[in-house]
Motif scaffolding. Structure first.
Motif, PDB file in Angstrom:
ATOM      1  N   VAL A 154       0.844  -1.205   0.000  1.00 26.04           N
ATOM      2  CA  VAL A 154       0.000   0.000   0.000  1.00 26.04           C
ATOM      3  C   VAL A 154       0.874   1.249   0.000  1.00 26.04           C
ATOM      4  O   VAL A 154       0.709   2.146  -0.825  1.00 26.04           O
ATOM      5  CB  VAL A 154      -0.949   0.011   1.229  1.00 26.04           C
ATOM      6  CG1 VAL A 154      -1.654   1.359   1.342  1.00 26.04           C
ATOM      7  CG2 VAL A 154      -1.957  -1.130   1.148  1.00 26.04           C
ATOM      8  N   ARG A 155       1.836   1.279   0.907  1.00 27.95           N
ATOM      9  CA  ARG A 155       2.686   2.469   1.060  1.00 27.95           C
ATOM     10  C   ARG A 155       3.575   2.742  -0.145  1.00 27.95           C
ATOM     11  O   ARG A 155       4.012   3.867  -0.363  1.00 27.95           O
ATOM     12  CB  ARG A 155       3.610   2.316   2.271  1.00 27.95           C
ATOM     13  CG  ARG A 155       2.918   2.584   3.573  1.00 27.95           C
ATOM     14  CD  ARG A 155       3.826   2.206   4.727  1.00 27.95           C
ATOM     15  NE  ARG A 155       3.054   2.023   5.940  1.00 27.95           N
ATOM     16  CZ  ARG A 155       2.738   3.023   6.749  1.00 27.95           C
ATOM     17  NH1 ARG A 155       3.137   4.244   6.479  1.00 27.95           N
ATOM     18  NH2 ARG A 155       2.023   2.798   7.826  1.00 27.95           N
ATOM     19  N   ASN A 156       3.885   1.680  -0.907  1.00 32.18           N
ATOM     20  CA  ASN A 156       4.769   1.867  -2.048  1.00 32.18           C
ATOM     21  C   ASN A 156       4.022   2.038  -3.361  1.00 32.18           C
ATOM     22  O   ASN A 156       4.593   1.878  -4.449  1.00 32.18           O
ATOM     23  CB  ASN A 156       5.784   0.726  -2.112  1.00 32.18           C
ATOM     24  CG  ASN A 156       6.862   0.916  -1.049  1.00 32.18           C
ATOM     25  OD1 ASN A 156       7.884   1.540  -1.286  1.00 32.18           O
ATOM     26  ND2 ASN A 156       6.595   0.429   0.149  1.00 32.18           N
ATOM     27  N   GLY A 157       2.754   2.354  -3.239  1.00 33.27           N
ATOM     28  CA  GLY A 157       1.977   2.753  -4.414  1.00 33.27           C
ATOM     29  C   GLY A 157       1.599   1.625  -5.361  1.00 33.27           C
ATOM     30  O   GLY A 157       1.240   1.877  -6.511  1.00 33.27           O
ATOM     31  N   GLU A 180      -7.425  -8.211   2.380  1.00 33.62           N
ATOM     32  CA  GLU A 180      -8.119  -7.246   3.256  1.00 33.62           C
ATOM     33  C   GLU A 180      -7.329  -5.953   3.402  1.00 33.62           C
ATOM     34  O   GLU A 180      -7.863  -4.856   3.199  1.00 33.62           O
ATOM     35  CB  GLU A 180      -8.330  -7.861   4.648  1.00 33.62           C
ATOM     36  CG  GLU A 180      -9.596  -8.700   4.716  1.00 33.62           C
ATOM     37  CD  GLU A 180      -9.805  -9.339   6.081  1.00 33.62           C
ATOM     38  OE1 GLU A 180     -10.629 -10.270   6.143  1.00 33.62           O
ATOM     39  OE2 GLU A 180      -9.143  -8.929   7.066  1.00 33.62           O
ATOM     40  N   VAL A 181      -6.061  -6.077   3.746  1.00 34.73           N
ATOM     41  CA  VAL A 181      -5.243  -4.887   3.999  1.00 34.73           C
ATOM     42  C   VAL A 181      -5.011  -4.100   2.711  1.00 34.73           C
ATOM     43  O   VAL A 181      -5.118  -2.873   2.695  1.00 34.73           O
ATOM     44  CB  VAL A 181      -3.888  -5.270   4.650  1.00 34.73           C
ATOM     45  CG1 VAL A 181      -3.000  -4.047   4.842  1.00 34.73           C
ATOM     46  CG2 VAL A 181      -4.118  -5.983   5.982  1.00 34.73           C
ATOM     47  N   GLY A 186      -6.716   0.753  -0.880  1.00 37.18           N
ATOM     48  CA  GLY A 186      -7.005   1.288  -2.209  1.00 37.18           C
ATOM     49  C   GLY A 186      -6.555   0.422  -3.366  1.00 37.18           C
ATOM     50  O   GLY A 186      -6.768   0.773  -4.526  1.00 37.18           O
ATOM     51  N   GLY A 187      -5.927  -0.712  -3.077  1.00 39.45           N
ATOM     52  CA  GLY A 187      -5.443  -1.583  -4.154  1.00 39.45           C
ATOM     53  C   GLY A 187      -6.524  -2.525  -4.662  1.00 39.45           C
ATOM     54  O   GLY A 187      -7.580  -2.677  -4.036  1.00 39.45           O
ATOM     55  N   THR A 188      -6.259  -3.158  -5.801  1.00 36.96           N
ATOM     56  CA  THR A 188      -7.202  -4.163  -6.305  1.00 36.96           C
ATOM     57  C   THR A 188      -6.482  -5.505  -6.464  1.00 36.96           C
ATOM     58  O   THR A 188      -5.282  -5.554  -6.748  1.00 36.96           O
ATOM     59  CB  THR A 188      -7.806  -3.780  -7.679  1.00 36.96           C
ATOM     60  OG1 THR A 188      -6.727  -3.601  -8.607  1.00 36.96           O
ATOM     61  CG2 THR A 188      -8.623  -2.507  -7.597  1.00 36.96           C
ATOM     62  N   ASP A 215       1.057  -5.158 -10.921  1.00 33.98           N
ATOM     63  CA  ASP A 215       2.307  -4.523 -10.476  1.00 33.98           C
ATOM     64  C   ASP A 215       3.174  -5.549  -9.752  1.00 33.98           C
ATOM     65  O   ASP A 215       4.399  -5.479  -9.783  1.00 33.98           O
ATOM     66  CB  ASP A 215       2.009  -3.376  -9.483  1.00 33.98           C
ATOM     67  CG  ASP A 215       1.134  -2.308 -10.110  1.00 33.98           C
ATOM     68  OD1 ASP A 215       1.334  -2.016 -11.303  1.00 33.98           O
ATOM     69  OD2 ASP A 215       0.245  -1.784  -9.409  1.00 33.98           O
ATOM     70  N   ALA A 216       2.482  -6.448  -9.050  1.00 32.94           N
ATOM     71  CA  ALA A 216       3.224  -7.448  -8.271  1.00 32.94           C
ATOM     72  C   ALA A 216       2.435  -8.737  -8.185  1.00 32.94           C
ATOM     73  O   ALA A 216       1.223  -8.765  -8.371  1.00 32.94           O
ATOM     74  CB  ALA A 216       3.511  -6.913  -6.859  1.00 32.94           C
TER      75      ALA A 216
END
Ligand code: PHB
Length: 388
Positions: A154-157, A180-181, A186-188, A215-216
């Protein structure tokens, strides 16, 4: 007739009191996968347990410690039979080990019935400690080890992440915590892929993951399976496509990391233990482990065995050698000490381990691949239980 019932009666009395010999000798039944696909877990934990005994002697609380190692091949039905035999025939004071979640769960009713402490040194599904009041865990939980990497994502966009997990308890825990986290941040997660635990073929799943262009890729596979994932990850070109591999640190297990090659470089994971953990306790541990095993590098499973033995020795010291199961579990509750992994404790309510979880990146250090820690989440409790 009378004589026979007298003899039977004395046998029963001797059994119930544990017998004369059992009072001076404390037996630990260590059940591990020593052969089969999860043998690396057995090898690591057995080595750590034996190293602990070599360094700390074979008495605790005034009792002589005797270790009985049994190979369950990672199959729960075998574990159950071995645990029963260890309790009934060998009269063990402790059951320990448990390389996989199903083997720990299969033993829980036996621990409860016999009032024998069950020290879970490896398995990581959150629910395990709730299955018997005699279970105490020195390994880790998947929600605990997954939370920091989800936070990192999350923190690394990172915006889009596909999950790929082994389809059993710890994998489902990892998938749930990450999703969940990450989605809350805001991620999918467009795809949640589940791979069979036994004889997995990762290739078709990795192809589906690549097609989603994330992205990952978040991966949980049990200790030992990481090399196959890494190989397929490279062969399918996911690394070249700029997809970062992330997950709890099982995938970059220290036991096999160094043989994975350059494809592993840059993998970001979170985990309770790295052989590269920078502390005096760990430097001593790694050096002694290597010396005792002809050069093996200790992995995250090994410290579960090492600290499990510490827990057993300290509990016996605290009870003054009293082998009553309830007294021993009570002695373990709230215990804290410095492990090679960092400071740890046993939550007095849940009997689960509380520990630091480190975020790490695979780097080459002095010519070898290591999980190099760069951030610390301190004293993490199992989030799987806090939700309830
Ligand atoms: C488990 O079965 O709970 C387990 C096995 C291997 C791991 C993690 C969890 O690396």
């Amino acid at each position: 007739m009378l004589r026979r019932s007298f003899v039977l009666g004395s046998v029963l009395a001797a059994l119930m009191s544990g017998g004369a010999v059992a009072q001076d000798v404390v037996k630990i039944g260590l059940i591990l996968p020593m052969t089969g696909p999860f043998a690396s877990t057995g090898r690591q934990i057995e080595a750590a347990v034996k190293l602990y005994m070599a360094q700390h002697g074979t008495t605790a609380g005034g009792k002589k410690i005797e270790l009985i190692v049994k190979d369950d091949t990672g199959v729960a039905d075998v574990t159950r039979r071995l645990a029963q035999e260890l309790v009934v025939n060998d009269k063990v004071t402790f059951l320990a080990g448990f390389g996989l979640t199903p083997t720990a769960l299969a033993t829980a009713p036996i621990a409860t019935q016999a009032k024998v402490p069950q020290i879970v040194m490896a398995a990581g599904t959150s629910v395990i400690t709730e299955r018997s009041p005699f279970i105490v865990r020195t390994s880790f939980t998947l929600p605990q080890n997954t939370l920091p990497i989800a936070d990192w994502a999350v923190r690394n966009g990172l915006k889009k992440v596909v999950t790929l997990v082994s389809d059993f308890g710890p994998g489902l825990d990892a998938e749930k915590t990450f999703t969940e986290v990450f989605t809350k941040g805001g991620g999918t997660v467009p795809e949640k892929l589940r791979v069979p635990l036994r004889n997995p073929d990762f290739a078709p799943f990795l192809q589906r993951a690549a097609d989603a262009k994330p992205d990952a890729l978040f991966v949980f596979v049990p200790s030992g399976a990481g090399s196959a994932v890494m190989k397929q990850f490279a062969e399918r070109g996911l690394d070249k496509a700029g997809i970062t591999l992330i997950g709890p640190g099982d995938v970059t297990d220290d036991d096999i990391l160094n043989d994975m090659g350059d494809v592993a470089l840059g993998t970001i994971t979170s985990m309770h233990y790295s052989a590269a953990h920078n502390s005096p306790e760990n430097k001593t541990y790694v050096a002694a482990f290597r010396k005792a095993t002809n050069g093996m590098r200790p992995n995250f499973m090994s410290v579960g065995g090492w600290d499990g033995m510490h827990l057993i020795y300290q509990a016996l010291a605290k009870t003054g050698g009293n082998t009553d199961g309830t007294a021993l579990v009570n002695a373990m509750k709230g215990m804290q000490w410095m492990s090679p992994r960092g400071p740890i404790s046993i939550d007095p309510e849940t009997r689960d381990i509380v520990q630091n979880v480190y975020v790490r990146k695979v780097e080459r250090v002095d010519g070898e691949l290591y999980n190099v820690e760069f951030a610390t989440f301190e004293a993490v409790r199992d989030p799987g239980k806090e939700k309830k």
